[in-house]
Write a protein that holds these residues in place. Structure first.
Motif, PDB file in Angstrom:
ATOM      1  N   ALA A 117       0.835  -1.201   0.000  1.00 45.20           N
ATOM      2  CA  ALA A 117       0.000   0.000   0.000  1.00 45.20           C
ATOM      3  C   ALA A 117       0.872   1.255   0.000  1.00 45.20           C
ATOM      4  O   ALA A 117       0.573   2.229  -0.703  1.00 45.20           O
ATOM      5  CB  ALA A 117      -0.935  -0.007   1.201  1.00 45.20           C
ATOM      6  N   GLU A 118       1.955   1.243   0.773  1.00 43.39           N
ATOM      7  CA  GLU A 118       2.866   2.385   0.812  1.00 43.39           C
ATOM      8  C   GLU A 118       3.539   2.591  -0.548  1.00 43.39           C
ATOM      9  O   GLU A 118       3.728   3.721  -0.992  1.00 43.39           O
ATOM     10  CB  GLU A 118       3.910   2.195   1.904  1.00 43.39           C
ATOM     11  CG  GLU A 118       3.335   2.324   3.303  1.00 43.39           C
ATOM     12  CD  GLU A 118       4.314   1.917   4.403  1.00 43.39           C
ATOM     13  OE1 GLU A 118       5.415   1.409   4.099  1.00 43.39           O
ATOM     14  OE2 GLU A 118       3.953   2.111   5.583  1.00 43.39           O
ATOM     15  N   MET A 119       3.895   1.492  -1.220  1.00 42.65           N
ATOM     16  CA  MET A 119       4.535   1.571  -2.528  1.00 42.65           C
ATOM     17  C   MET A 119       3.566   2.173  -3.554  1.00 42.65           C
ATOM     18  O   MET A 119       3.948   3.049  -4.344  1.00 42.65           O
ATOM     19  CB  MET A 119       4.994   0.187  -2.985  1.00 42.65           C
ATOM     20  CG  MET A 119       5.791   0.200  -4.272  1.00 42.65           C
ATOM     21  SD  MET A 119       6.455  -1.432  -4.705  1.00 42.65           S
ATOM     22  CE  MET A 119       4.940  -2.367  -4.919  1.00 42.65           C
ATOM     23  N   VAL A 120       2.315   1.745  -3.525  1.00 36.73           N
ATOM     24  CA  VAL A 120       1.316   2.286  -4.446  1.00 36.73           C
ATOM     25  C   VAL A 120       1.108   3.771  -4.165  1.00 36.73           C
ATOM     26  O   VAL A 120       1.064   4.593  -5.088  1.00 36.73           O
ATOM     27  CB  VAL A 120      -0.011   1.504  -4.343  1.00 36.73           C
ATOM     28  CG1 VAL A 120      -1.129   2.202  -5.120  1.00 36.73           C
ATOM     29  CG2 VAL A 120       0.173   0.074  -4.835  1.00 36.73           C
ATOM     30  N   LEU A 121       1.000   4.133  -2.907  1.00 39.29           N
ATOM     31  CA  LEU A 121       0.823   5.531  -2.530  1.00 39.29           C
ATOM     32  C   LEU A 121       1.996   6.371  -3.022  1.00 39.29           C
ATOM     33  O   LEU A 121       1.806   7.445  -3.613  1.00 39.29           O
ATOM     34  CB  LEU A 121       0.680   5.658  -1.010  1.00 39.29           C
ATOM     35  CG  LEU A 121       0.558   7.070  -0.459  1.00 39.29           C
ATOM     36  CD1 LEU A 121      -0.687   7.762  -1.003  1.00 39.29           C
ATOM     37  CD2 LEU A 121       0.543   7.043   1.054  1.00 39.29           C
ATOM     38  N   GLU A 122       3.210   5.879  -2.804  1.00 43.16           N
ATOM     39  CA  GLU A 122       4.409   6.596  -3.253  1.00 43.16           C
ATOM     40  C   GLU A 122       4.409   6.747  -4.773  1.00 43.16           C
ATOM     41  O   GLU A 122       4.724   7.819  -5.298  1.00 43.16           O
ATOM     42  CB  GLU A 122       5.669   5.864  -2.790  1.00 43.16           C
ATOM     43  CG  GLU A 122       6.952   6.592  -3.107  1.00 43.16           C
ATOM     44  CD  GLU A 122       7.118   7.911  -2.368  1.00 43.16           C
ATOM     45  OE1 GLU A 122       7.891   8.759  -2.853  1.00 43.16           O
ATOM     46  OE2 GLU A 122       6.477   8.107  -1.314  1.00 43.16           O
ATOM     47  N   THR A 123       4.020   5.706  -5.485  1.00 43.85           N
ATOM     48  CA  THR A 123       3.943   5.759  -6.952  1.00 43.85           C
ATOM     49  C   THR A 123       2.960   6.835  -7.401  1.00 43.85           C
ATOM     50  O   THR A 123       3.247   7.614  -8.316  1.00 43.85           O
ATOM     51  CB  THR A 123       3.526   4.381  -7.516  1.00 43.85           C
ATOM     52  OG1 THR A 123       4.482   3.408  -7.110  1.00 43.85           O
ATOM     53  CG2 THR A 123       3.419   4.404  -9.025  1.00 43.85           C
ATOM     54  N   TYR A 124       1.799   6.889  -6.756  1.00 42.88           N
ATOM     55  CA  TYR A 124       0.791   7.892  -7.113  1.00 42.88           C
ATOM     56  C   TYR A 124       1.299   9.301  -6.832  1.00 42.88           C
ATOM     57  O   TYR A 124       1.096  10.210  -7.637  1.00 42.88           O
ATOM     58  CB  TYR A 124      -0.508   7.652  -6.349  1.00 42.88           C
ATOM     59  CG  TYR A 124      -1.328   6.479  -6.827  1.00 42.88           C
ATOM     60  CD1 TYR A 124      -0.896   5.631  -7.844  1.00 42.88           C
ATOM     61  CD2 TYR A 124      -2.554   6.208  -6.254  1.00 42.88           C
ATOM     62  CE1 TYR A 124      -1.659   4.570  -8.270  1.00 42.88           C
ATOM     63  CE2 TYR A 124      -3.335   5.133  -6.669  1.00 42.88           C
ATOM     64  CZ  TYR A 124      -2.876   4.323  -7.682  1.00 42.88           C
ATOM     65  OH  TYR A 124      -3.650   3.266  -8.096  1.00 42.88           O
ATOM     66  N   LEU A 125       1.968   9.481  -5.699  1.00 42.29           N
ATOM     67  CA  LEU A 125       2.493  10.800  -5.357  1.00 42.29           C
ATOM     68  C   LEU A 125       3.547  11.253  -6.350  1.00 42.29           C
ATOM     69  O   LEU A 125       3.580  12.411  -6.758  1.00 42.29           O
ATOM     70  CB  LEU A 125       3.036  10.804  -3.922  1.00 42.29           C
ATOM     71  CG  LEU A 125       1.984  10.733  -2.819  1.00 42.29           C
ATOM     72  CD1 LEU A 125       2.649  10.550  -1.460  1.00 42.29           C
ATOM     73  CD2 LEU A 125       1.111  11.965  -2.828  1.00 42.29           C
ATOM     74  N   ILE A 126       4.410  10.333  -6.757  1.00 43.90           N
ATOM     75  CA  ILE A 126       5.427  10.640  -7.760  1.00 43.90           C
ATOM     76  C   ILE A 126       4.758  11.029  -9.068  1.00 43.90           C
ATOM     77  O   ILE A 126       5.135  12.020  -9.716  1.00 43.90           O
ATOM     78  CB  ILE A 126       6.405   9.453  -7.935  1.00 43.90           C
ATOM     79  CG1 ILE A 126       7.276   9.309  -6.693  1.00 43.90           C
ATOM     80  CG2 ILE A 126       7.261   9.648  -9.182  1.00 43.90           C
ATOM     81  CD1 ILE A 126       8.092   8.016  -6.655  1.00 43.90           C
ATOM     82  N   ALA A 127       3.755  10.261  -9.480  1.00 44.52           N
ATOM     83  CA  ALA A 127       3.042  10.548 -10.719  1.00 44.52           C
ATOM     84  C   ALA A 127       2.387  11.912 -10.690  1.00 44.52           C
ATOM     85  O   ALA A 127       2.266  12.579 -11.729  1.00 44.52           O
ATOM     86  CB  ALA A 127       2.010   9.463 -10.989  1.00 44.52           C
ATOM     87  N   LEU A 128       1.968  12.351  -9.524  1.00 39.22           N
ATOM     88  CA  LEU A 128       1.331  13.662  -9.385  1.00 39.22           C
ATOM     89  C   LEU A 128       2.324  14.789  -9.122  1.00 39.22           C
ATOM     90  O   LEU A 128       1.947  15.944  -8.963  1.00 39.22           O
ATOM     91  CB  LEU A 128       0.293  13.620  -8.250  1.00 39.22           C
ATOM     92  CG  LEU A 128      -0.905  12.713  -8.494  1.00 39.22           C
ATOM     93  CD1 LEU A 128      -1.720  12.553  -7.230  1.00 39.22           C
ATOM     94  CD2 LEU A 128      -1.755  13.248  -9.649  1.00 39.22           C
ATOM     95  N   GLY A 129       3.614  14.432  -9.056  1.00 39.54           N
ATOM     96  CA  GLY A 129       4.644  15.442  -8.792  1.00 39.54           C
ATOM     97  C   GLY A 129       4.667  15.904  -7.366  1.00 39.54           C
ATOM     98  O   GLY A 129       5.161  16.984  -7.056  1.00 39.54           O
ATOM     99  N   GLU A 130       4.162  15.108  -6.472  1.00 35.06           N
ATOM    100  CA  GLU A 130       4.079  15.463  -5.052  1.00 35.06           C
ATOM    101  C   GLU A 130       5.210  14.902  -4.213  1.00 35.06           C
ATOM    102  O   GLU A 130       5.333  15.226  -3.048  1.00 35.06           O
ATOM    103  CB  GLU A 130       2.742  14.987  -4.476  1.00 35.06           C
ATOM    104  CG  GLU A 130       1.519  15.579  -5.134  1.00 35.06           C
ATOM    105  CD  GLU A 130       1.336  17.044  -4.823  1.00 35.06           C
ATOM    106  OE1 GLU A 130       1.708  17.488  -3.718  1.00 35.06           O
ATOM    107  OE2 GLU A 130       0.834  17.768  -5.699  1.00 35.06           O
ATOM    108  N   ALA A 131       6.014  14.037  -4.793  1.00 29.95           N
ATOM    109  CA  ALA A 131       7.078  13.394  -3.991  1.00 29.95           C
ATOM    110  C   ALA A 131       8.438  13.842  -4.477  1.00 29.95           C
ATOM    111  O   ALA A 131       8.652  14.306  -5.542  1.00 29.95           O
ATOM    112  CB  ALA A 131       6.968  11.889  -4.089  1.00 29.95           C
TER     113      ALA A 131
END
Length: 86
Positions: A72-86
């Motif tokens: 779940a943390e990996m998916v969340l991190e992937t989404y944040l990266i995709a949104l330019g948030e990480a």
């Protein structure tokens, strides 16, 4: 259920129904009491200066299997990266 169906209930069935409803009501009351105790513990934690939102998140995460949590943390991190948030 119509009146005919109700009349066909045996006394034993009615008693079992009463017992079942009683058990559910008792457990609902216990659940309410436990919820109040948890609320009090969070209030104590807040008084000690703990962040209760973080505590709630920790409790939620500890309920999860480690592998499930990491996924779940990996998916969340992937989404944040995709949104330019990480």
């Amino acid at each position: 259920m119509d009146d005919a169906s109700i009349q066909h209930l045996t006394e034993a069935t009615r008693e079992k129904l009463r017992q079942t409803v009683s058990k559910i009501e008792r457990l609902e009351e216990e659940k309410k009491e436990v919820a109040e105790q948890i609320k009090e513990i969070y209030a104590e934690a807040k008084a000690f200066g703990f962040d209760t939102k973080a505590l709630r998140q920790v409790v939620k995460l500890r309920k999860q299997d480690r592998a499930e949590r990491e996924e779940a943390e990996m998916v969340l991190e992937t989404y944040l990266i995709a949104l330019g948030e990480a």
